[in-house]
Scaffold this motif. Structure first.
Motif, PDB file in Angstrom:
ATOM      1  N   ASP A   1       0.846  -1.193   0.000  1.00 19.93           N
ATOM      2  CA  ASP A   1       0.000   0.000   0.000  1.00 19.93           C
ATOM      3  C   ASP A   1       0.883   1.245   0.000  1.00 19.93           C
ATOM      4  N   ILE A   2       0.523   2.214  -0.845  1.00 22.24           N
ATOM      5  CA  ILE A   2       1.269   3.476  -0.937  1.00 22.24           C
ATOM      6  C   ILE A   2       0.281   4.615  -0.724  1.00 22.24           C
ATOM      7  N   LYS A   3       0.618   5.529   0.163  1.00 21.75           N
ATOM      8  CA  LYS A   3      -0.269   6.644   0.478  1.00 21.75           C
ATOM      9  C   LYS A   3      -0.082   7.786  -0.517  1.00 21.75           C
ATOM     10  N   ALA A   4      -1.153   8.552  -0.748  1.00 19.29           N
ATOM     11  CA  ALA A   4      -1.075   9.721  -1.609  1.00 19.29           C
ATOM     12  C   ALA A   4       0.004  10.674  -1.102  1.00 19.29           C
ATOM     13  N   GLU A   5       0.782  11.221  -2.010  1.00 23.15           N
ATOM     14  CA  GLU A   5       1.859  12.165  -1.724  1.00 23.15           C
ATOM     15  C   GLU A   5       3.054  11.519  -1.031  1.00 23.15           C
ATOM     16  N   GLU A   6       3.048  10.210  -0.926  1.00 24.19           N
ATOM     17  CA  GLU A   6       4.210   9.520  -0.360  1.00 24.19           C
ATOM     18  C   GLU A   6       5.325   9.466  -1.407  1.00 24.19           C
TER      19      GLU A   6
END
Length: 607
Positions: A111-116
């Motif tokens: 999982d990758i978060k927005a703006e990461e």
């Protein structure tokens, strides 16, 4: 890099028996043909066929001489990832994967978060004009004015030299590049024919002509210039090689700051250029402090989802011509419309003065957008002035609050008059209708063709682009009719005209849609030329150099808000990527031919 990354396994055939003298004669004939006087309007297709015939003759004799790698590009993905890790790039959280019609892209492995921040590529991995100067191409670069003027050409030849070098540090990257592309440079003649009458056709024909001319020019240079004697291309420099290099650069080139941050240069960015496009915002920039390209996530991505980036506000014509794919859900699609006030018109001086005060040229290329309304504030302002009566012009020049009223020209809430609104929307409706009549097929016929299961990929791309242009024009016709009827009703009912008051200026400063036209960045930045890869060395403005990050877009160089910027001194004609055939034109005495359609538009616009 998106749908353009189809894989075809190259196969080297048997080298045809052809003498160096015979080949040089063919090359000379091609160079002469591509550098001759521009054809008269309507003859561009005939010239294209002639150039193509010569190119095919050369290609046939060059069969089997290109450098090829065993296996498919997929076989080398693990090698690319290993090399990237050794160079200090990020290699965790994603992997290269195949995505049906979109080709290869990046898939999240967590999982990758927005703006990461999930991806960074250090400078040592990049292929740039600077690395070309320090390579085996350097001696020729120092002597050849074309290479010095056109960075994209330099990058294309740099790529070919490194591909032919068994010890090149970039081989792990080069082996993963597509063997061919889906840009119009790779279309068959019948596939290109589907683009006739579209706004893209002139760019497509020019792209092919320019590429052929560049190839012929550099073939001669490589075989005759003393500083080219050590290049690994002398015995293997085919048209297919050059076309491949041009397409690779055209679909992948970007502007990044030089190491000292004083200028920008062109670069190919390994691994990062695997990202495919979707609508959104720019999420990639260059970090000068850490000297690396960085990319943050556009949105939240779940494990196994494809990771996208936003290439910029490009039209589908630009995507097709320069990236080799059609984007179905393109929120920024548009078609160009050339308009101008005729200098022979009695009211020309007055109209030109009002337009000048609003910061709008008396003749320019505007855009009709796929959204509603189909016109920008700038085009609305132009059309209002274009349709003004002498009395209305005088009011905006010397009437009460004339200077401040200029601020309202691009604002839909402040009509000049009901009659003026009726005239401008009638003009737009008529103009879009005339443009629709220039096509040889109807929208219904195009949709029927797209249902054919045996339609080639390139034909499908061309027809979808042709249909998209018509749909935008059809929306403009519909919108023009609706607006015309609305304002006619206002006039018939004697509705009071919204009057501008000086206090209203406060309202105009609050919302972007209501900004005074002269304070807006002209919205036709998207019309800056045909996005021909302007390979002139560019000097950014001071603000850009002072910025900590430099915006980076896949296949193009853009400013911080995602619009394309033409480098100083570039031949502005159509948006990057933002400038033409992937590689700039070799300077010649004649101008490139303009399409008959554009000339007709100019005539219509001045009526």
């Amino acid at each position: 890099m998106g749908k353009k990354s189809r894989v075809k396994t190259q196969k080297s055939g048997t080298t045809a028996a052809v003498s160096p003298k015979e080949m040089m004669n063919l090359i000379s004939e091609l160079l002469q043909k591509c550098s001759s006087t521009a054809p008269s309007p309507g003859k561009e297709w005939e010239e294209y066929i002639q150039i193509r015939a010569l190119v095919e003759k050369i290609r046939k004799k060059q069969k089997g001489i290109s450098v090829v790698f065993e296996g498919s590009r997929e076989d080398y993905f693990s090698e690319l990832m290993g090399w990237a890790a050794e160079c200090g790039a990020s290699c965790e959280g994603f992997e290269i994967s195949s995505f049906a019609d979109e080709g290869y892209g990046l898939k999240a492995t967590r999982d990758i978060k927005a703006e990461e921040l999930f991806l960074w590529i250090p400078r040592k991995m990049l292929m740039t004009v600077e690395s070309a100067k320090n390579s085996v191409l350097g001696p020729l670069y120092s002597q050849d004015r074309i290479l010095q003027a056109m960075g994209n050409v330099t990058l294309a030849l740099h790529l070919l030299c490194e591909r032919a070098n068994p010890s090149s540090s970039w081989l792990s990257y080069i082996k993963t590049l597509p063997a061919d592309y889906d840009t119009p440079l790779y279309f068959e003649e019948e596939e290109v024919r589907h683009l006739l009458a579209t706004q893209a056709i002139q760019d497509v024909l020019s792209q092919y002509k320019n590429t052929a001319r560049q190839y012929a020019y550099f073939y001669k240079v490589i075989h005759t210039h003393p500083n080219a004697s050590k290049l690994p291309l002398k015995d293997a420099f085919s048209f297919d090689d050059y076309r491949w290099a041009v397409a690779s650069v055209m679909t992948r080139q970007n502007q990044i700051p030089t190491a000292d941050g004083s200028r920008v240069t062109l670069a190919l960015i390994p691994l990062w250029d695997m990202c495919n496009h979707t609508n959104g915002l720019i999420t990639t920039g260059y970090n000068l402090e850490d000297d690396r390209c960085e990319c943050v996530a556009l949105k939240d991505y779940k494990e196994a989802e494809q990771i996208y980036i936003f290439y910029g506000t490009r039209s589908n014509a630009e995507f097709v011509i320069h990236n080799g794919f059609f984007f179905d859900d393109n929120a920024h699609d548009r078609v160009k419309i050339k308009l101008g006030v005729s200098k022979s018109e009695r009211l020309y001086a007055m109209k030109a003065e009002v337009l000048a005060r609003a910061g709008i040229p008396a003749s320019s290329i505007f855009a009709l957008h796929c959204s509603e309304p189909p016109i920008s504030a700038q085009l609305l302002a132009f059309l209002r002035v274009f349709c003004m009566t002498e009395e209305e012009l005088r009011d905006y020049l010397v009437g009460d609050h004339a200077i401040n009223k200029i601020f309202t020209l691009g604002n839909a809430e402040f009509p000049v008059s009901w009659e003026n609104e009726i005239k401008l929307w009638t003009f737009l409706e008529t103009r879009a209708t005339l443009l629709l009549k220039t096509y040889k097929t109807t929208s219904e016929e195009d949709r029927s063709m797209l249902e054919k299961p045996d339609l080639s990929l390139h034909s499908r791309i061309a027809i979808k682009l042709r249909l998209a242009e018509k749909e935008i024009l059809e929306r403009a016709v519909s919108s023009g009719r609706t607006k015309r009827l609305h304002f006619q009703k206002q006039l018939d009912e004697g509705a009071p005209l919204p009057l501008y008051e000086e206090s209203d200026i406060a309202l105009l400063e609050n919302a972007d849609a209501k900004l005074p036209i002269i304070l807006r960045k002209l919205e036709e930045e998207d019309e800056r030329l045909e996005e021909e890869m302007n390979l002139v060395e560019m000097k950014p403005d001071e603000a850009s150099l002072a910025a900590y990050r430099k915006t980076v877009l896949n296949g193009g160089s853009k400013d911080v808000n995602g619009t394309q910027e033409d480098p100083p001194g570039s031949d502005a004609v159509p948006e990057g990527k933002e400038t033409g055939d992937g590689v700039e034109k070799i300077p010649e005495s004649q101008d490139e031919p303009s399409t008959k359609r554009t000339e007709d538009e100019a005539k219509e616009g001045s009526e």
